[in-house]
Design a protein around this motif. Sequence first.
Motif, short mmCIF file in Angstrom:
data_model
loop_
_atom_site.label_atom_id
_atom_site.label_comp_id
_atom_site.label_asym_id
_atom_site.label_seq_id
_atom_site.Cartn_x
_atom_site.Cartn_y
_atom_site.Cartn_z
N LEU A 118 0.82 -1.20 0.00
CA LEU A 118 0.00 0.00 0.00
C LEU A 118 0.86 1.26 0.00
CD1 LEU A 118 -2.85 -0.98 2.50
CD2 LEU A 118 -2.98 -0.85 0.01
N ARG A 119 1.92 1.27 0.80
CA ARG A 119 2.80 2.45 0.82
C ARG A 119 3.33 2.76 -0.57
NH1 ARG A 119 5.15 -0.30 5.82
NH2 ARG A 119 4.22 0.87 7.55
N ALA A 120 3.93 1.75 -1.20
CA ALA A 120 4.58 1.97 -2.49
C ALA A 120 3.57 2.35 -3.58
CB ALA A 120 5.35 0.72 -2.90
N GLY A 155 3.58 5.62 7.59
CA GLY A 155 4.51 4.80 8.33
C GLY A 155 5.69 4.41 7.44
N ALA A 156 6.44 3.40 7.84
CA ALA A 156 7.62 2.98 7.09
C ALA A 156 8.05 1.61 7.55
CB ALA A 156 8.76 3.98 7.29
N ILE A 203 10.43 -0.21 2.55
CA ILE A 203 9.73 0.86 1.84
C ILE A 203 9.59 2.04 2.78
CG2 ILE A 203 7.62 1.56 0.67
CD1 ILE A 203 9.08 -0.48 -0.94
N ILE A 204 10.22 3.18 2.41
CA ILE A 204 10.23 4.34 3.30
C ILE A 204 9.72 5.57 2.56
CG2 ILE A 204 11.61 5.74 4.88
CD1 ILE A 204 13.24 2.66 3.54
N ALA A 222 7.34 18.23 -1.45
CA ALA A 222 8.00 17.13 -2.14
C ALA A 222 7.81 15.82 -1.38
CB ALA A 222 9.49 17.43 -2.30
N VAL A 223 7.89 14.72 -2.12
CA VAL A 223 7.81 13.38 -1.54
C VAL A 223 8.95 12.55 -2.09
CG1 VAL A 223 6.30 12.45 -3.34
CG2 VAL A 223 6.26 11.43 -1.07
N ALA A 224 9.48 11.66 -1.26
CA ALA A 224 10.52 10.73 -1.69
C ALA A 224 10.13 9.34 -1.25
CB ALA A 224 11.87 11.12 -1.08
N LEU A 225 10.42 8.35 -2.09
CA LEU A 225 10.12 6.96 -1.76
C LEU A 225 11.40 6.15 -1.90
CD1 LEU A 225 7.85 4.91 -1.05
CD2 LEU A 225 7.72 4.40 -3.50
N ILE A 226 11.92 5.69 -0.76
CA ILE A 226 13.15 4.90 -0.73
C ILE A 226 12.78 3.42 -0.74
CG2 ILE A 226 15.26 4.39 0.56
CD1 ILE A 226 14.91 7.14 1.93
N ARG A 227 13.45 2.65 -1.58
CA ARG A 227 13.24 1.20 -1.66
C ARG A 227 14.54 0.48 -1.39
NH1 ARG A 227 8.79 -0.37 -5.33
NH2 ARG A 227 7.67 1.50 -6.04
N ALA A 228 14.49 -0.51 -0.51
CA ALA A 228 15.67 -1.33 -0.24
C ALA A 228 15.80 -2.40 -1.33
CB ALA A 228 15.54 -2.00 1.13
#
Length: 266
Positions: free
Chosen positions: A160-162, A208-209, A213-214, A223-229
């Motif tokens: 859902l986050r991503a 959340g995080a 997925i952060i 702005a928004v940023a989406l960090i993926r491991a």
Amino acid sequence: MTWSRILRSPPALSLTGLLAFMERWKPGSTHGFEPATTDQMTALAQPHGGLDALPGLYREFLATMGASTGEMRLMWGTTSISALLEDLEDEHRERPDSRRYLKFAMGEDDYNGRHPDDFFDLSRPTPDGRDTAILRIHEEDLVSSKVAAEQPFPTFSDLLRAVIVARVSLEAAPRKQTQTYNLGPNPEAPARTYEFFARLGFAPTELGASSSIIPLEHAERGAVALIRAPSTLIPRAGVEVRARDKAQQTLLDEIIQDHQQELSGG
């Protein structure tokens, strides 16, 4: 919030927070949601041991948008509870162990054939008990165990986050304004990237995080940023960045490009 805090006690996803984030970034994006009825939820849960067997987050999802997600497409298929209940009516088809697996999305047919289904693995709950691991696989392959399942995201929360960040922000027009940065396979890249964006003034959102997925947001920069491991499907870390304003996007791009090698650990 520090990276070590996320690893130790990741902030959970709530449906209330998800709806707030969606409306802030794309007003009206939640208007087509339709909840499942109590009877529908009870019928879906019955083969799996009752409503209490369903992850808490999924129960909230059903009670918010279980009947319809409106124009919000979550995957190549449907999460509609009416479709899931109709699928259960086929009593002659062999099913995976209902004590362990619960189908929450059905793949659709297109020119590539039928897309796989999505399942909860009820035997692998998250520490807080609100969520559980998910798998993507055709049902017949899950029954036969001859094909390994994919894990596009570790949990329903991460899916859902991503997907929500992508739908309401990263994929907004003009799509080319969103920038994607490949940070390589270094498992330390997400921590470096999180700390870098925190210094820029980004902070976790209502979504959340997790360590995988952060989502982050900078209110002043819009702005928004989406960090993926790194994952088994995509063995490299990455970050996507989107600002509402083109000038802010350009400024952020310049800053990130100057530090990209540092973030990747190269």
